[in-house]
Design a protein around this motif. Structure first.
Motif: not given
Length: 102
Positions: A57-69
């Motif tokens: 789930d690349m979209l979920e990973l993208n959202e999680l990483f963007e929030g982390f950053v």
């Protein structure tokens, strides 16, 4: 010599040809991944964080990483690798260390 694949976001990393790397994990017949994201930013040349996601789930990973950053106020982020370090058929299985003791 091939150019190292990087991206400022997870989405960009995969768009640039990046792939999930697998470490001691068989991704077949699994539904959940623990994923290490290796990256650099202004304050650190080699940093890493980990997220649990539905398999691929690349979209979920993208959202999680963007929030982390955003939460950590990192600037000039560059993802250098994304490695699946654990696979499991269920989300709870990601936390099972094989020890049945409570």
């Amino acid at each position: 010599m091939s150019k190292e694949i990087t991206g400022k976001t997870v989405k960009e990393f995969f768009s640039n040809g990046g792939l999930f790397q697998f470490e001691d994990c068989n991704p077949y017949s699994t539904h959940w991944f623990s994923v290490d994201v290796d990256f650099s930013h202004d304050e650190c040349e080699n940093d890493e964080t980990q997220f649990d996601i539905r398999a691929y789930d690349m979209l979920e990973l993208n959202e999680l990483f963007e929030g982390f950053v955003k939460e950590n106020n990192f600037k000039n982020v560059e993802i250098t690798s994304i490695t699946v370090v654990k696979c499991a058929p269920t989300e709870d299985g990601l936390y099972d260390d094989g020890d049945d003791e409570d």
